[in-house]
Write a protein that holds these residues in place. Structure first.
Motif, PDB file in Angstrom:
ATOM      1  N   ALA A 215      65.172  72.200  44.710  1.00 19.10           N
ATOM      2  CA  ALA A 215      66.058  72.628  43.637  1.00 19.10           C
ATOM      3  C   ALA A 215      67.296  73.321  44.176  1.00 19.10           C
ATOM      4  CB  ALA A 215      65.307  73.574  42.694  1.00 19.10           C
ATOM      5  N   ALA A 216      67.156  73.976  45.328  1.00 16.97           N
ATOM      6  CA  ALA A 216      68.279  74.720  45.889  1.00 16.97           C
ATOM      7  C   ALA A 216      69.240  73.832  46.653  1.00 16.97           C
ATOM      8  CB  ALA A 216      67.757  75.818  46.828  1.00 16.97           C
ATOM      9  N   LEU A 217      68.817  72.612  46.999  1.00 17.42           N
ATOM     10  CA  LEU A 217      69.648  71.748  47.824  1.00 17.42           C
ATOM     11  C   LEU A 217      70.378  70.729  46.968  1.00 17.42           C
ATOM     12  CD1 LEU A 217      67.137  70.937  50.708  1.00 17.42           C
ATOM     13  CD2 LEU A 217      69.032  72.545  50.782  1.00 17.42           C
ATOM     14  N   PRO A 218      71.626  70.389  47.359  1.00 18.66           N
ATOM     15  CA  PRO A 218      72.317  69.299  46.678  1.00 18.66           C
ATOM     16  C   PRO A 218      71.678  67.971  47.034  1.00 18.66           C
ATOM     17  CG  PRO A 218      73.561  70.014  48.600  1.00 18.66           C
ATOM     18  CD  PRO A 218      72.419  70.971  48.452  1.00 18.66           C
ATOM     19  N   ALA A 219      72.079  66.912  46.330  1.00 19.24           N
ATOM     20  CA  ALA A 219      71.458  65.607  46.548  1.00 19.24           C
ATOM     21  C   ALA A 219      71.595  65.151  47.985  1.00 19.24           C
ATOM     22  CB  ALA A 219      72.095  64.575  45.603  1.00 19.24           C
ATOM     23  N   THR A 220      72.764  65.369  48.614  1.00 11.23           N
ATOM     24  CA  THR A 220      72.949  64.922  49.986  1.00 11.23           C
ATOM     25  C   THR A 220      71.990  65.614  50.926  1.00 11.23           C
ATOM     26  OG1 THR A 220      74.693  66.581  50.227  1.00 11.23           O
ATOM     27  CG2 THR A 220      75.371  64.330  49.712  1.00 11.23           C
ATOM     28  N   ALA A 221      71.707  66.893  50.673  1.00 12.06           N
ATOM     29  CA  ALA A 221      70.776  67.621  51.531  1.00 12.06           C
ATOM     30  C   ALA A 221      69.367  67.083  51.370  1.00 12.06           C
ATOM     31  CB  ALA A 221      70.810  69.110  51.201  1.00 12.06           C
ATOM     32  N   ALA A 222      68.963  66.820  50.134  1.00 12.76           N
ATOM     33  CA  ALA A 222      67.623  66.290  49.912  1.00 12.76           C
ATOM     34  C   ALA A 222      67.461  64.936  50.592  1.00 12.76           C
ATOM     35  CB  ALA A 222      67.365  66.172  48.411  1.00 12.76           C
TER      36      ALA A 222
ATOM     37  N   GLU B 106      71.179  79.690  54.172  1.00 15.23           N
ATOM     38  CA  GLU B 106      70.956  80.155  52.804  1.00 15.23           C
ATOM     39  C   GLU B 106      70.599  78.966  51.913  1.00 15.23           C
ATOM     40  OE1 GLU B 106      71.683  83.608  51.566  1.00 15.23           O
ATOM     41  OE2 GLU B 106      71.252  83.859  53.691  1.00 15.23           O
ATOM     42  N   ALA B 107      69.482  79.089  51.198  1.00 11.79           N
ATOM     43  CA  ALA B 107      69.048  77.985  50.341  1.00 11.79           C
ATOM     44  C   ALA B 107      69.832  77.916  49.045  1.00 11.79           C
ATOM     45  CB  ALA B 107      67.562  78.129  50.023  1.00 11.79           C
ATOM     46  N   GLY B 108      70.264  79.052  48.527  1.00 10.41           N
ATOM     47  CA  GLY B 108      70.918  79.075  47.218  1.00 10.41           C
ATOM     48  C   GLY B 108      72.423  78.981  47.314  1.00 10.41           C
ATOM     49  N   GLY B 109      73.069  79.381  46.225  1.00  8.50           N
ATOM     50  CA  GLY B 109      74.526  79.357  46.152  1.00  8.50           C
ATOM     51  C   GLY B 109      75.040  78.047  45.590  1.00  8.50           C
ATOM     52  N   SER B 110      76.306  78.049  45.228  1.00  7.89           N
ATOM     53  CA  SER B 110      76.949  76.846  44.704  1.00  7.89           C
ATOM     54  C   SER B 110      78.378  76.806  45.214  1.00  7.89           C
ATOM     55  CB  SER B 110      76.939  76.856  43.169  1.00  7.89           C
ATOM     56  OG  SER B 110      77.622  78.001  42.671  1.00  7.89           O
ATOM     57  N   GLY B 111      79.008  75.648  45.046  1.00  8.95           N
ATOM     58  CA  GLY B 111      80.374  75.503  45.533  1.00  8.95           C
ATOM     59  C   GLY B 111      80.440  75.751  47.024  1.00  8.95           C
ATOM     60  N   ASN B 112      81.481  76.518  47.445  1.00  7.22           N
ATOM     61  CA  ASN B 112      81.618  76.758  48.885  1.00  7.22           C
ATOM     62  C   ASN B 112      80.669  77.847  49.385  1.00  7.22           C
ATOM     63  OD1 ASN B 112      82.790  79.143  47.997  1.00  7.22           O
ATOM     64  ND2 ASN B 112      84.572  78.981  49.348  1.00  7.22           N
TER      65      ASN B 112
ATOM     66  N   GLY C  89      86.881  79.346  58.091  1.00 14.76           N
ATOM     67  CA  GLY C  89      86.019  79.080  59.239  1.00 14.76           C
ATOM     68  C   GLY C  89      84.566  79.430  59.020  1.00 14.76           C
ATOM     69  N   MET C  90      84.163  79.772  57.788  1.00 13.63           N
ATOM     70  CA  MET C  90      82.764  80.120  57.547  1.00 13.63           C
ATOM     71  C   MET C  90      81.862  78.935  57.870  1.00 13.63           C
ATOM     72  SD  MET C  90      82.468  80.020  53.344  1.00 13.63           S
ATOM     73  CE  MET C  90      80.730  80.446  53.361  1.00 13.63           C
ATOM     74  N   LEU C  91      80.643  79.237  58.328  1.00 13.68           N
ATOM     75  CA  LEU C  91      79.702  78.183  58.643  1.00 13.68           C
ATOM     76  C   LEU C  91      78.826  77.890  57.439  1.00 13.68           C
ATOM     77  CD1 LEU C  91      78.496  78.923  62.292  1.00 13.68           C
ATOM     78  CD2 LEU C  91      80.614  77.873  61.487  1.00 13.68           C
ATOM     79  N   ARG C  92      78.696  76.607  57.148  1.00 17.07           N
ATOM     80  CA  ARG C  92      77.815  76.162  56.083  1.00 17.07           C
ATOM     81  C   ARG C  92      76.954  75.018  56.583  1.00 17.07           C
ATOM     82  NH1 ARG C  92      81.211  74.133  51.327  1.00 17.07           N
ATOM     83  NH2 ARG C  92      79.143  73.716  50.474  1.00 17.07           N
ATOM     84  N   ASN C  93      75.748  74.932  56.065  1.00 14.65           N
ATOM     85  CA  ASN C  93      74.805  73.902  56.446  1.00 14.65           C
ATOM     86  C   ASN C  93      74.921  72.757  55.447  1.00 14.65           C
ATOM     87  OD1 ASN C  93      71.320  73.331  56.226  1.00 14.65           O
ATOM     88  ND2 ASN C  93      72.611  72.713  57.926  1.00 14.65           N
TER      89      ASN C  93
END
Length: 477
Positions: A19-26, A56-62, A114-118
Motif C-alpha cells: 500500500a505504501a509503494l507506487p505501482a512501479t515499486a510494486a 521511507e515506506a510512506g509519503g507522496s509526491g517528492n 539533491g535529496m535521495l529517494r528510492n
C-alpha cells in the motif's frame, strides 16, 4: 516454488508495504525475489549520527521513498545491494525492501535539492554514485548526476531530519558512511541417509547478456523462460530434469523461469541466483544485465542460476579467486559458484562459470581457472552429501585434441566422473563440442554414481552453447 505466506502477521506486513509503494515499486519488487538472490548485502551507517540509512515506506509526491539515516538497526528497510553497469566505476544502491534503486533528485529545489529517494526502476545517471574511500575505512558517495557528495542532514527538522542529500563539495563527518555486511554464510543442513535414486540434470549457458551475437543477449524474461522450457528433454521421449544449471543468466528472469518450469513439469521448483561481481575499489558490486531490448526493461544482476526441487531452501554463493584486470588493464568479472542442498536425498547440486581463457580474455595462462577448479573441489566436498555439479568451465577437457590449459580439470577428473565418460571413469576425458568445436560445458558426479546417459541438444541457438544433459544412477549408502 512461489512461497505461500504462513502467518497472518507476515501477510499484514506485506500488504502494508504494498500500500505504501507506487505501482512501479510494486512491479520492481516482484521482478526479483531478493530472498533467493545470493548477492552481498550492505547496511550503511552514517558517521554523522551513528544511525542506519533507511528507505521511507510512506509519503507522496517528492516525499515518497525518501532516504534518511534514522534506523537503529539493520533491518530489511536498511539493507541494500550494490550494482554496477560500468565495471565498478560507479555503484548503484538497490533496496532489498522495494527492489528499486536510490536516485539523487537533482531537479528538486531548496532544502530538497539533491535529496535521495528510492524510486529508480533502472540504472541511469541519477542512480550512479562513486565510492570514495576514506582514511578511517568509511566511504563517501559522490553522485554521478551532479558531482556532489551525499550528506546526512542532521540539523534538519521533522521529516527532513537526517535526510540524505547529494549537495556537498567536500567530505566531512556528514559525508561518511560505514558499509556493514549483513549477509552471512551458513552451513548446509544435516543430510539424511543416502538412498538409491536416478537423477536427471541439465546445464545450459543461455548467453543472456555477454555476447550480442546470441539471440538471447538482450531477451526478455518470458521469451527466455519459454526457450528453457522447450529444451528440458534431451529428446522427445527423454526424461524431464530434476535440476537445471544456468549460466550467463539475469536475476529477474529467475521467477518467470521458475513459473515456466512448474507449468512444464507439474512439479514445484525453486530458482536461486548468484551474481557475478566487479571490484568497486574495496567493495564488490554486482554486474548488471543490460536492459532488455524491448521496452528498455531492467533485468537485474548478471550471473548464474540454479533450479532445484522446491524442498530445497538452503543455498549458498561462493566467490572464486578471479583476475582483477585483463591484459588490456580493464576490470574483469569476479566469478562465483552456487550450491543448493536437498537434505532428504543427501544431494548437493552446484553450478559455476569460470573465468574466460586465452590471450584476449581474463585468464591468459589458465592460472586463475586452476585456482577456481581447486576451490570448486573444496566447495562441493560437503560431509554426508553426494554432489553433482557442472556448468561452463571455460576450458577444454584433459584429453581434448586441441585447446589451451588442458590440465586445469585434471584434479576434478581424478575425483569425479564426467557425463561424457558414460559410466567408465577410465574412458577418455573428452567429449562432443558444446560450443563451436570445443567442449567447455560439464556435468560431474561421484565415481560411484555412474552416468547412464549423456546428450547434447541438436542446436545451440539462440545461445552459442548447446544444452548438456546427464542421467546419474545414485547409489544407496
Amino acid at each position: 516454488m512461489r512461497r505461500l505466506i504462513s502467518s497472518f502477521a507476515a501477510l499484514c506486513g506485506l500488504l502494508a508495504v504494498a500500500a505504501a509503494l507506487p505501482a512501479t515499486a510494486a512491479q520492481a519488487a516482484g521482478g526479483a525475489d531478493t530472498g533467493r538472490s545470493a548477492g552481498q548485502r550492505w547496511a550503511l551507517k552514517s558517521q554523522a549520527n551513528g544511525r542506519y540509512v533507511t528507505v521511507e515506506a510512506g509519503g507522496s509526491g517528492n516525499q515518497q521513498g525518501k532516504v534518511r539515516a534514522h534506523g537503529d538497526q539493520a533491518g530489511t528497510w536498511q539493507q541494500f545491494t550494490l550494482h554496477t553497469g560500468d565495471k565498478g566505476g560507479t555503484v548503484s544502491l538497490r533496496s532489498d525492501a522495494t527492489g528499486l534503486f536510490v536516485s539523487a533528485e537533482i531537479k528538486d529545489a531548496g532544502s530538497h535539492s539533491g535529496m535521495l529517494r528510492n524510486r529508480g526502476t533502472k540504472i541511469g545517471a541519477w542512480e550512479k554514485f562513486q565510492l570514495v574511500p576514506q582514511p578511517d575505512g568509511t566511504f563517501a558517495l559522490r553522485s554521478q548526476a551532479n558531482g556532489k557528495y551525499v550528506s546526512t542532514e542532521v540539523n534538519g527538522t521533522g521529516g527532513d531530519q537526517d535526510l540524505l542529500r547529494a549537495r556537498s563539495d567536500r567530505v566531512g563527518a556528514w559525508e561518511r558512511f560505514a558499509f556493514e555486511r549483513v549477509d552471512r554464510d551458513s552451513p548446509a543442513p544435516a543430510p539424511a541417509a543416502p538412498r538409491a535414486a536416478r537423477l536427471n540434470v541439465m546445464t545450459w549457458n543461455v548467453c543472456g547478456n555477454n555476447n550480442t551475437r546470441c539471440g538471447n543477449a538482450h531477451t526478455g524474461a518470458d521469451k527466455l523462460a519459454t526457450e528453457i522450457a522447450s529444451r528440458l528433454r534431451p529428446s522427445a521421449d527423454g526424461p524431464l530434469p530434476d535440476a537445471v544449471f544456468l549460466q550467463e543468466f539475469c536475476e529477474k528472469h529467475a521467477e518467470p523461469v521458475e513459473e515456466k518450469l512448474e507449468q512444464a513439469t507439474g512439479r514445484g521448483w525453486n530458482v536461486f541466483f548468484a551474481p557475478i561481481h566487479y571490484n568497486a575499489g574495496a567493495l564488490k558490486a554486482q554486474k548488471q544485465c543490460d536492459n532488455a531490448a524491448a521496452g528498455d526493461v531492467d533485468r537485474g544482476a548478471y550471473g548464474i542460476g540454479l533450479a532445484v526441487p522446491d524442498e530445497s531452501s538452503w543455498f549458498q554463493r561462493y566467490d572464486l579467486t578471479s583476475p582483477d584486470t585483463d591484459i588490456r588493464g580493464g576490470k574483469t568479472e569476479q566469478r562465483t559458484a552456487l550450491c543448493a542442498a536437498l537434505p532428504s536425498r543427501a544431494l548437493l547440486l552446484c553450478t559455476t562459470h569460470f573465468s574466460a581463457g586465452g590471450p584476449a580474455y581474463d585468464d591468459a595462462d589458465g592460472s586463475f581457472r586452476r585456482a577456481q577448479a581447486g576451490e570448486l573441489l573444496r566447495i562441493v566436498d560437503q560431509p554426508g552429501y553426494r554432489t553433482v555439479f557442472g556448468g561452463d568451465f571455460n576450458v577444454v577437457p584433459p584429453d581434448a585434441a586441441k585447446g589451451e590449459s588442458r590440465d586445469v580439470l585434471e584434479p576434478v577428473y581424478a575425483r569425479y566422473q564426467e557425463c561424457a565418460q558414460l559410466g567408465n571413469s577410465g574412458a577418455p576425458r573428452d567429449g562432443r563440442p558444446t560450443i563451436r568445436d570445443m567442449k567447455i560445458d560439464y556435468l560431474f558426479a561421484p565415481k560411484d554414481a555412474p552416468f547412464t546417459s549423456c546428450a547434447l541438444s541438436p542446436q545451440a541457438e539462440p545461445s552459442d552453447h548447446h544444452t548438456l544433459y546427464g542421467t546419474i544412477a545414485l547409489p544407496a549408502a
